[in-house]
Design an enzyme around this catalytic site. Sequence first.
Site, PDB file in Angstrom:
ATOM      1  N   GLU A 102       4.057 -18.919  67.587  1.00  0.00           N
ATOM      2  CA  GLU A 102       5.392 -18.456  68.144  1.00  0.00           C
ATOM      3  C   GLU A 102       6.433 -19.696  68.090  1.00  0.00           C
ATOM      4  OE1 GLU A 102       6.328 -15.574  71.055  1.00  0.00           O
ATOM      5  OE2 GLU A 102       4.544 -14.415  70.563  1.00  0.00           O
ATOM      6  N   HIS A 129       3.308 -16.861  77.934  1.00  0.00           N
ATOM      7  CA  HIS A 129       1.824 -17.252  78.364  1.00  0.00           C
ATOM      8  C   HIS A 129       1.555 -18.489  78.816  1.00  0.00           C
ATOM      9  CE1 HIS A 129       0.137 -14.135  75.105  1.00  0.00           C
ATOM     10  NE2 HIS A 129       1.406 -13.812  75.209  1.00  0.00           N
TER      11      HIS A 129
END
Length: 459
Positions: free
Chosen positions: A75, A310
């Site tokens: 990402e 995360h």
Amino acid sequence: MTSSVSLLPVSPLTQASTNSSASRSGTSRSHPMDFRMMTLNCWGLKYVSKAREPRMRYIANQIAICEADIVALQECWVESDYDYIRQQTHKEFPYSKYFYSGIIAGSGLVILSRFPIESVSMTPYTINGRPSAFFRGDWYVGKGIASAIVRHPTGVAIEIFNTHMHAPYGPGDASYVCHRTAQAWQLSQQIRAAVERGHLAIAVGDFNSRPESITYALLTQRAGLQDSWITVYGNANKHLLAESLSPEDQIKLMGVTCDSKLNTWRADRDLSEAQRLDYCFHTPSLSTVEKLDVVFIEKVPQLECSASDHFGVAVTLRVLPATREKLLSGQEQVAQSNRPPSLPLDQYDEILNIIHDYLPTAHAQKYYRTLHFWISIIFVVALHIGVFWVRKGWPSFLVTLGSTLIALTGVVDGMLGFLYGRNELRGLREFEEEVRWEKLRASDLSEGIGAVGVVDVGM
């Protein structure tokens, strides 16, 4: 005994998560056969991810001072963020690759290495969401497998597979279960080839899958890899329930990386939603795990927010000495001895059931979008005829506007149905036939028949 080193300043939580493994290795690279691998989903989507720029800069600065030898990011979708990471880390990580894919933002995958990178490749997933789900974006960013062959100082070839699989978007969404299963099959195929070449294969990233999933089974059984968490802790905590633990113990005992209440971006989640989605899988016949940490737990200074939605995973791996000699010897039997096993036969059936459960959805998507295209032609022709009776003023404008909108949506749906729909169905058919062929081969081998020849598995 020296304390374990984390990517971030040690807090009581980090200390608790690292002390359990510190006795295994002392420092993260206390042995010449060791190397440190770190993976992190950065949550770096432009316009969507909150506080993206300062977070990405913080991540870059922490990578520059970490003890990892190889870093895999997911990402990292804004190229200027990668440019900043490269600028901050080029001395520590002289070798790096930003992987391009898709039509918007790109794959989001990055690999940084202190060791020489000898070759790189990017393989988009054949089945990866739908273009009609533009609000989700998986199809547009071209998710796939970023791979790099890295040469360890001892001469061993380490083949890194960095990936970010399709997001779940809901526990009961059969379509995306099928898509992730197809992606895991495709990834396990590449890993098997790497292992058979005698490379030390490492698969890292955000797999968007829990340990009990078929995705996990494909990587640990079909690809022959081992979850680093299992290497260190075994299955002792396998039956723990997330809701029965504190957020700190969820990380310490279960390796939770996503939906933790300790993550400021996910603090509203229920305790039961905490899960482990980020992994480092390794080839157990060629390497072992010396130390494992959940990292990037602390908040970003000044911002008082988590570095990403995360947490990351950092693993110290050691190349097994006997394996190194075999890998460098060039012996042909290396590929044979390292050949991953087949899946249990019932798991092939599970995969086939997943495909069959999704096929009606794929057919319906293709059928109704194509039907919309043909119906829109009828409406456009009818509205154009109607213009002759409504020649001026607002009614004429509205008829013309309606005709244009119907034509545009009809053409778009026609392309989705005819191009994407047909492509997805062919991808599913190929996936199914590969599964059937391998199941037949595994069945024959289990009965002692040997390898099969060309088989028509059909639909």
